[in-house]
Design a protein around this motif. Sequence first.
Motif, PDB file in Angstrom:
ATOM      1  N   PRO A   1      45.632 -37.294  15.595  1.00 45.65           N
ATOM      2  CA  PRO A   1      46.012 -38.702  15.782  1.00 45.65           C
ATOM      3  C   PRO A   1      46.930 -38.941  16.965  1.00 45.65           C
ATOM      4  CG  PRO A   1      46.267 -38.034  13.477  1.00 45.65           C
ATOM      5  CD  PRO A   1      46.039 -36.789  14.272  1.00 45.65           C
ATOM      6  N   TRP A   2      47.627 -37.903  17.437  1.00 51.23           N
ATOM      7  CA  TRP A   2      48.629 -38.131  18.471  1.00 51.23           C
ATOM      8  C   TRP A   2      48.095 -37.965  19.891  1.00 51.23           C
ATOM      9  CZ3 TRP A   2      49.150 -34.262  14.725  1.00 51.23           C
ATOM     10  CH2 TRP A   2      48.892 -32.951  15.144  1.00 51.23           C
TER      11      TRP A   2
ATOM     12  N   HIS B   1      39.461 -36.781  21.956  1.00 46.82           N
ATOM     13  CA  HIS B   1      40.717 -37.262  21.372  1.00 46.82           C
ATOM     14  C   HIS B   1      41.497 -36.106  20.758  1.00 46.82           C
ATOM     15  CE1 HIS B   1      39.554 -41.569  21.668  1.00 46.82           C
ATOM     16  NE2 HIS B   1      38.332 -41.071  21.539  1.00 46.82           N
ATOM     17  N   GLY B   2      41.357 -34.928  21.329  1.00 50.66           N
ATOM     18  CA  GLY B   2      42.010 -33.792  20.704  1.00 50.66           C
ATOM     19  C   GLY B   2      42.106 -32.597  21.618  1.00 50.66           C
TER      20      GLY B   2
ATOM     21  N   SER C   1      56.271 -19.253  23.254  1.00 50.91           N
ATOM     22  CA  SER C   1      56.062 -17.905  22.717  1.00 50.91           C
ATOM     23  C   SER C   1      55.134 -17.895  21.510  1.00 50.91           C
ATOM     24  CB  SER C   1      57.411 -17.294  22.327  1.00 50.91           C
ATOM     25  OG  SER C   1      58.033 -18.085  21.322  1.00 50.91           O
ATOM     26  N   ARG C   2      54.497 -19.024  21.243  1.00 55.01           N
ATOM     27  CA  ARG C   2      53.659 -19.119  20.040  1.00 55.01           C
ATOM     28  C   ARG C   2      52.332 -18.393  20.174  1.00 55.01           C
ATOM     29  NH1 ARG C   2      55.581 -21.713  15.268  1.00 55.01           N
ATOM     30  NH2 ARG C   2      57.460 -22.827  15.862  1.00 55.01           N
TER      31      ARG C   2
ATOM     32  N   LEU D   1      50.635 -25.368  19.267  1.00 54.70           N
ATOM     33  CA  LEU D   1      49.721 -25.432  20.412  1.00 54.70           C
ATOM     34  C   LEU D   1      49.010 -26.782  20.451  1.00 54.70           C
ATOM     35  CD1 LEU D   1      48.100 -21.866  20.295  1.00 54.70           C
ATOM     36  CD2 LEU D   1      50.104 -22.637  21.579  1.00 54.70           C
ATOM     37  N   MET D   2      48.684 -27.325  19.292  1.00 53.56           N
ATOM     38  CA  MET D   2      48.047 -28.633  19.231  1.00 53.56           C
ATOM     39  C   MET D   2      48.978 -29.722  19.765  1.00 53.56           C
ATOM     40  SD  MET D   2      46.430 -27.930  15.478  1.00 53.56           S
ATOM     41  CE  MET D   2      46.267 -29.636  14.982  1.00 53.56           C
ATOM     42  N   ARG D   3      50.265 -29.490  19.643  1.00 56.53           N
ATOM     43  CA  ARG D   3      51.245 -30.453  20.137  1.00 56.53           C
ATOM     44  C   ARG D   3      51.720 -30.120  21.549  1.00 56.53           C
ATOM     45  NH1 ARG D   3      52.942 -34.126  16.542  1.00 56.53           N
ATOM     46  NH2 ARG D   3      52.572 -33.770  14.312  1.00 56.53           N
ATOM     47  N   GLY D   4      51.080 -29.129  22.169  1.00 55.09           N
ATOM     48  CA  GLY D   4      51.437 -28.776  23.531  1.00 55.09           C
ATOM     49  C   GLY D   4      52.707 -27.973  23.652  1.00 55.09           C
TER      50      GLY D   4
END
Length: 479
Positions: free
Chosen positions: A345-346, A76-77, A393-394, A386-389
């Motif tokens: 959670p997302w 889930h992550g 350039s991050r 990055l967790m949110r895709g």
Amino acid sequence: MVIASAAAASTLVAVGVLAVGCSPSQAPAARGPSPGAAATASGGDRPLNIVLIVTDDQRSDTLRFMPNVERLLAGHGVTFRNFFVTTPLCCPSRASILTGQYSRHTGVLDNFGPHGGAISFDDHSTVSTWLSGAGYTNALVGKYLNQYSALGRCYFPPGWDEWDARISEPQSHYFDYTLDENGRLVNYGRRPADYSTTVITRKAVRFIHLTPEPFFLYLGTTTPHVPARTLPRDGGRFRGLSPSRPPSFDETDVEDKPWSGLIQPLGTSQIASADRTREHMIESLQALDRSVATLVRELRTEGRLGRTVILFTSDNGYLLGEHRLVSKIWPYEEALRVPLVIRVPWLASPRTDSHLALNIDLAPTIAELAGVRPSIAQDGRSLVPLMRGQGGSRGRNAFVVEWLGDRGADPEAPPPYEGIHTSRYVYVEYRNGWRELYDLARDPYELENLADDPARTILRTTLATELHRLLREPARPGT
């Protein structure tokens, strides 16, 4: 707010013996200036609860033995495939996790003094103080920093509301240890109920159950630190596991290594010991894997799982015979690369990320999740995009690996070093003049040191120049 005073008293009756106590109000005052309130970041979203689980000496290749972590967290992550520590040693790494800074900036260079351990750590501005200033209730349960007891009996660092920290040395004991439980020193013995993973899980569950939102829980485990001890139900579970024999195991041709002639081939008994150590480390992870399931179940029962981010990582990896070493600290992949799994959670399905990510990124990540800004300069950067895709350039192209402690002639520890690690190359400069350079794309096991190869002079010069540029680069301002 301290939520566990009554629990500490009941624990004394059921488990341990109170050695010496002082109430939280009697504990020594926090060192350094008052942290003050952290600045609130932009955005009006409700703050998330945050759980950070930090294991001890866990290699990245052991996650496959933890089905609950894989199913409940990774499922889930986001799993970061290229997650590294910048200093592969417990105390420097944990200080970096708490601050977002390289060890050369935290001043914590080793596990013990004079330039290591808790006595070298400036704790007045950490992730706990930033979140505390924004209304979070914070708990540390388990391992804090090595030699924490040297700070004085019942020392209570700033920013923490619930404090159940290991105070006895060595920190690796799974039985027969002492916790400072909100100002009370509680001894634990040798019964299964005293097993360190069991005890800290019980305390973590209670914190989740009793604490209002938002909260931050730091769970520092002993698992799977050597000598890994297991509960009876897990003992022997992996006996007969196929030995790990990568090409670098007990490396035969070491003429290109700067330490050639100093580190001898492993003997038969040493090889057998390394294999047993691997088995026991994996066995000890089983209790922690069940603990992860317990924490997720408690969060779900309390209706909080959908508002909680869970981060699972380790303070460093461990060499189990690669390059003739059974240790850490050395700048080889097995010691530097550790797991990072973040349940969010997302996401309802698993995702992997291949960007270079570091332990110094955890503090700014937690700060952004909480809607605050660090109040000290940052070497790390938030992983939330990055967790949110939202890669773009991050990502980073390179980072510094460093070990600035000094253990003299200890053959298990390298000389002090600084190096640069990219997605393809690792180049290391030791303070005694040694040099190592590896092409990880062509030589993932780091068998061929290219530092003295005339054909790689330009590459070496380029990497050395970039290393020293990074070493001069100032940390980014916090608040």
